[in-house]
Structures are given as C-alpha cells and as structure tokens.
Design a protein around this motif. Sequence first.
Motif, PDB file in Angstrom:
ATOM      1  N   ALA B   1       0.854  -1.199   0.000  1.00 49.15           N
ATOM      2  CA  ALA B   1       0.000   0.000   0.000  1.00 49.15           C
ATOM      3  C   ALA B   1       0.886   1.244   0.000  1.00 49.15           C
ATOM      4  CB  ALA B   1      -0.900  -0.002   1.228  1.00 49.15           C
ATOM      5  N   GLN B   2       0.362   2.302  -0.533  1.00 49.48           N
ATOM      6  CA  GLN B   2       1.095   3.559  -0.583  1.00 49.48           C
ATOM      7  C   GLN B   2       0.296   4.623   0.150  1.00 49.48           C
ATOM      8  OE1 GLN B   2       1.392   3.421  -4.870  1.00 49.48           O
ATOM      9  NE2 GLN B   2      -0.335   4.809  -5.170  1.00 49.48           N
ATOM     10  N   SER B   3       0.995   5.531   0.808  1.00 49.81           N
ATOM     11  CA  SER B   3       0.318   6.601   1.537  1.00 49.81           C
ATOM     12  C   SER B   3       1.181   7.843   1.566  1.00 49.81           C
ATOM     13  CB  SER B   3      -0.028   6.167   2.964  1.00 49.81           C
ATOM     14  OG  SER B   3       1.145   5.948   3.709  1.00 49.81           O
ATOM     15  N   VAL B   4       0.524   8.965   1.816  1.00 46.97           N
ATOM     16  CA  VAL B   4       1.189  10.261   1.883  1.00 46.97           C
ATOM     17  C   VAL B   4       0.688  10.990   3.112  1.00 46.97           C
ATOM     18  CG1 VAL B   4       1.479  12.492   0.762  1.00 46.97           C
ATOM     19  CG2 VAL B   4       1.401  10.417  -0.611  1.00 46.97           C
ATOM     20  N   ALA B   5       1.588  11.660   3.796  1.00 42.78           N
ATOM     21  CA  ALA B   5       1.211  12.484   4.937  1.00 42.78           C
ATOM     22  C   ALA B   5       1.693  13.910   4.723  1.00 42.78           C
ATOM     23  CB  ALA B   5       1.801  11.922   6.227  1.00 42.78           C
ATOM     24  N   GLN B   6       0.792  14.838   4.880  1.00 40.88           N
ATOM     25  CA  GLN B   6       1.133  16.250   4.901  1.00 40.88           C
ATOM     26  C   GLN B   6       0.782  16.713   6.308  1.00 40.88           C
ATOM     27  OE1 GLN B   6      -0.702  16.852   0.551  1.00 40.88           O
ATOM     28  NE2 GLN B   6       0.228  18.726   1.338  1.00 40.88           N
ATOM     29  N   PRO B   7       1.782  16.841   7.171  1.00 34.28           N
ATOM     30  CA  PRO B   7       1.521  17.019   8.602  1.00 34.28           C
ATOM     31  C   PRO B   7       0.910  18.358   8.977  1.00 34.28           C
ATOM     32  CG  PRO B   7       3.865  17.193   8.130  1.00 34.28           C
ATOM     33  CD  PRO B   7       3.217  16.738   6.862  1.00 34.28           C
ATOM     34  N   GLU B   8       1.007  19.341   8.094  1.00 32.68           N
ATOM     35  CA  GLU B   8       0.480  20.673   8.397  1.00 32.68           C
ATOM     36  C   GLU B   8      -0.751  20.948   7.558  1.00 32.68           C
ATOM     37  OE1 GLU B   8       4.865  22.745   8.926  1.00 32.68           O
ATOM     38  OE2 GLU B   8       4.168  22.004   6.990  1.00 32.68           O
ATOM     39  N   ASP B   9      -1.870  21.248   8.230  1.00 28.86           N
ATOM     40  CA  ASP B   9      -3.065  21.630   7.492  1.00 28.86           C
ATOM     41  C   ASP B   9      -2.895  23.018   6.882  1.00 28.86           C
ATOM     42  OD1 ASP B   9      -5.293  20.108   9.917  1.00 28.86           O
ATOM     43  OD2 ASP B   9      -4.336  19.280   8.135  1.00 28.86           O
ATOM     44  N   GLN B  10      -2.150  23.875   7.595  1.00 23.72           N
ATOM     45  CA  GLN B  10      -1.976  25.255   7.148  1.00 23.72           C
ATOM     46  C   GLN B  10      -0.559  25.719   7.436  1.00 23.72           C
ATOM     47  OE1 GLN B  10      -5.139  27.859   7.322  1.00 23.72           O
ATOM     48  NE2 GLN B  10      -3.902  29.614   6.782  1.00 23.72           N
ATOM     49  N   VAL B  11      -0.019  26.469   6.482  1.00 24.79           N
ATOM     50  CA  VAL B  11       1.289  27.099   6.662  1.00 24.79           C
ATOM     51  C   VAL B  11       1.129  28.580   6.343  1.00 24.79           C
ATOM     52  CG1 VAL B  11       3.632  27.290   5.739  1.00 24.79           C
ATOM     53  CG2 VAL B  11       2.630  25.036   6.128  1.00 24.79           C
ATOM     54  N   ASN B  12       1.587  29.418   7.249  1.00 25.29           N
ATOM     55  CA  ASN B  12       1.575  30.862   7.042  1.00 25.29           C
ATOM     56  C   ASN B  12       3.014  31.354   6.917  1.00 25.29           C
ATOM     57  OD1 ASN B  12      -1.264  31.007   7.357  1.00 25.29           O
ATOM     58  ND2 ASN B  12      -1.012  31.063   9.575  1.00 25.29           N
ATOM     59  N   VAL B  13       3.246  32.213   5.935  1.00 24.04           N
ATOM     60  CA  VAL B  13       4.590  32.740   5.730  1.00 24.04           C
ATOM     61  C   VAL B  13       4.474  34.173   5.230  1.00 24.04           C
ATOM     62  CG1 VAL B  13       4.751  31.852   3.370  1.00 24.04           C
ATOM     63  CG2 VAL B  13       6.839  32.278   4.666  1.00 24.04           C
ATOM     64  N   ALA B  14       5.420  34.999   5.637  1.00 24.41           N
ATOM     65  CA  ALA B  14       5.420  36.379   5.171  1.00 24.41           C
ATOM     66  C   ALA B  14       5.988  36.462   3.761  1.00 24.41           C
ATOM     67  CB  ALA B  14       6.242  37.246   6.118  1.00 24.41           C
ATOM     68  N   GLU B  15       5.422  37.372   2.986  1.00 21.58           N
ATOM     69  CA  GLU B  15       5.905  37.572   1.624  1.00 21.58           C
ATOM     70  C   GLU B  15       7.400  37.873   1.635  1.00 21.58           C
ATOM     71  OE1 GLU B  15       4.156  40.918  -0.380  1.00 21.58           O
ATOM     72  OE2 GLU B  15       4.452  40.029  -2.364  1.00 21.58           O
ATOM     73  N   GLY B  16       8.126  37.216   0.727  1.00 21.99           N
ATOM     74  CA  GLY B  16       9.562  37.425   0.645  1.00 21.99           C
ATOM     75  C   GLY B  16      10.375  36.432   1.458  1.00 21.99           C
ATOM     76  N   ASN B  17       9.719  35.762   2.402  1.00 23.09           N
ATOM     77  CA  ASN B  17      10.421  34.751   3.197  1.00 23.09           C
ATOM     78  C   ASN B  17      10.419  33.407   2.482  1.00 23.09           C
ATOM     79  OD1 ASN B  17      10.866  36.660   5.131  1.00 23.09           O
ATOM     80  ND2 ASN B  17       9.651  35.668   6.740  1.00 23.09           N
ATOM     81  N   PRO B  18      11.364  32.541   2.837  1.00 23.10           N
ATOM     82  CA  PRO B  18      11.335  31.193   2.244  1.00 23.10           C
ATOM     83  C   PRO B  18      10.157  30.394   2.799  1.00 23.10           C
ATOM     84  CG  PRO B  18      13.091  31.377   3.872  1.00 23.10           C
ATOM     85  CD  PRO B  18      12.530  32.746   3.702  1.00 23.10           C
ATOM     86  N   LEU B  19       9.641  29.493   1.971  1.00 29.33           N
ATOM     87  CA  LEU B  19       8.536  28.661   2.418  1.00 29.33           C
ATOM     88  C   LEU B  19       8.884  27.185   2.247  1.00 29.33           C
ATOM     89  CD1 LEU B  19       6.652  27.191  -0.026  1.00 29.33           C
ATOM     90  CD2 LEU B  19       6.205  29.591  -0.546  1.00 29.33           C
ATOM     91  N   THR B  20       8.324  26.380   3.135  1.00 27.27           N
ATOM     92  CA  THR B  20       8.450  24.926   3.051  1.00 27.27           C
ATOM     93  C   THR B  20       7.099  24.310   3.343  1.00 27.27           C
ATOM     94  OG1 THR B  20      10.764  24.933   3.782  1.00 27.27           O
ATOM     95  CG2 THR B  20       9.554  22.863   3.985  1.00 27.27           C
ATOM     96  N   VAL B  21       6.670  23.408   2.488  1.00 27.42           N
ATOM     97  CA  VAL B  21       5.466  22.617   2.720  1.00 27.42           C
ATOM     98  C   VAL B  21       5.918  21.163   2.800  1.00 27.42           C
ATOM     99  CG1 VAL B  21       3.168  22.013   1.905  1.00 27.42           C
ATOM    100  CG2 VAL B  21       4.104  24.281   1.409  1.00 27.42           C
ATOM    101  N   LYS B  22       5.595  20.520   3.917  1.00 28.68           N
ATOM    102  CA  LYS B  22       6.162  19.203   4.199  1.00 28.68           C
ATOM    103  C   LYS B  22       5.325  18.055   3.640  1.00 28.68           C
ATOM    104  CE  LYS B  22       8.456  20.757   8.430  1.00 28.68           C
ATOM    105  NZ  LYS B  22       8.548  20.594   9.897  1.00 28.68           N
ATOM    106  N   CYS B  23       6.041  16.996   3.259  1.00 28.35           N
ATOM    107  CA  CYS B  23       5.389  15.788   2.741  1.00 28.35           C
ATOM    108  C   CYS B  23       6.255  14.587   3.089  1.00 28.35           C
ATOM    109  CB  CYS B  23       5.215  15.884   1.232  1.00 28.35           C
ATOM    110  SG  CYS B  23       4.654  14.358   0.437  1.00 28.35           S
ATOM    111  N   THR B  24       5.651  13.573   3.663  1.00 32.52           N
ATOM    112  CA  THR B  24       6.328  12.297   3.834  1.00 32.52           C
ATOM    113  C   THR B  24       5.469  11.217   3.206  1.00 32.52           C
ATOM    114  OG1 THR B  24       5.333  11.950   6.013  1.00 32.52           O
ATOM    115  CG2 THR B  24       7.500  12.982   5.948  1.00 32.52           C
ATOM    116  N   TYR B  25       6.102  10.138   2.806  1.00 29.23           N
ATOM    117  CA  TYR B  25       5.390   9.109   2.059  1.00 29.23           C
ATOM    118  C   TYR B  25       5.745   7.721   2.589  1.00 29.23           C
ATOM    119  CZ  TYR B  25       9.873   8.275  -0.103  1.00 29.23           C
ATOM    120  OH  TYR B  25      11.188   7.968  -0.299  1.00 29.23           O
TER     121      TYR B  25
END
Lengths: 118, 117
Positions: B1-25
């Motif tokens: 079986a295969q699955s994906v987890a995105q641990p954060e429902d929401q990410v807030n970041v200020a304009e111009g800052n680096p962003l990261t959206v997490k994913c594990t599988y």
Amino acid sequence: GAGVSQSPSNKVTEKGKDVELRCDPISGHTALYWYRQSLGQGLEFLIYFQGNSAPDKSGLPSDRFSAERTGGSVSTLTIQRTQQEDSAVYLCASSLLHAGRDRYNEQFFGPGTRLTVL
Amino acid sequence: AQSVAQPEDQVNVAEGNPLTVKCTYSVSGNPYLFWYVQYPNRGLQFLLKYITGDNLVKGSYGFEAEFNKSQTSFHLKKPSALVSDSALYFCAVRDRYSGAGSYQLTFGKGTKLSVIP
C-alpha cells in the motif's frame, strides 16, 4: 490545445436521483482518471481508464457508481440513487500513456464538477 | 500500500520569506513523487515530479522539492514567497512497483499555504 474539461461545473440534485458527470480529456491522452475531493479529505481515487477499458475500478465506493469511456476519449461518471454523502467535487484527469518503468507521466486535471445532494 | 502524509493543514509565511510545505510518504518499493497546486475553484495544476535521478527537482513558478529517501520525505520549497503563491498544495505518490494496470496516484490531504503581505 485545450486542457481537460468537465461538465457541468456545478450540479445540485435531490437525494435518490441519478446524475451523470462528463469529462473531456486532453486530445491524445490515453489514460483517464476520476477522483473525488471531499472537504478535508484530500483526493480519493475512483477509477482509471486505459483507452476504453478500466483495469482499475478499486476506488469506486459502491455499486451505485459506474463509469464508461467511449472512443478512447470522453468519459462519463454515473452515480445512481445519490446520497448526501456523495456531495463532493469530482475531478477528472488525463495523461499520456505510461511507457516503461521510469516514464510515469504527470496527470492533468480538469476544473471539477461540484456535486451537491440535497 | 502507498500513503502520503502532509503534517500541516496550514502554513503561514510572510511575503519574501522562504517557504516549506512538508510531505512524507510510505511505499513498499521506490516512489514516484509529485506536487500539485490548487487555486480556489480551480483544478489541480502540476508543479513538479521526482521519477529518478537528481534528488533536487525544480518545477514551475520557482518551486523546488528535494527527495530524501532515508527520511521518506519530499518537501516543497521556494526561496522567496509571493502573495500569489497562496493556495492549496497536494503531495502525491505512486509506488514504482505497483501492479500493472493501475497508475493511480495517492494524494495527501493538502496543505493550505497563506502568504501574508
């Protein structure tokens, strides 16, 4: 050069009625997929077509759901005797044929049909 | 079986800052990995994919993602966030050695990215 199109964009129906949702894939895409997107649930796979055949129907939630594809192009997803839990956005996607283990082609999605069952 | 987890429902970041959206599988073999973005009332748009080769994948709109096999992760990144990046982001996976005849992707539940001006 049109993308994947779906119709209708919105459908409101009464519980117990049948509905048909249509998908026109990108020309030349032999693979076609149906997904369901429910609030807070992500995307749920329903069925996969390769040409006109459906080698994977494992995601269809019940026998009220069926789909067909004709001419290797247009696909119709039919939901019989709709229930309130069928309310969701139904997304169609298409892709080129996956030729070989390292040639997995990305799927292109349509805008979806928002189904509301009252 | 295969699955994906995105641990954060929401990410807030200020304009111009680096962003990261997490994913594990989780897959039994080796993965194919994808990121898609969904703008309001729109379908999903393909951003980038990892099939084989370099672990750092560059995609559309300045996004990139790094495949980390030991951590089973495929985090989405961008060096400088734009307000127009605000959308819902989905990570997806397919096991390279899934049975023939099935090419479905398994998607995470999505992460809502809000870029604050």
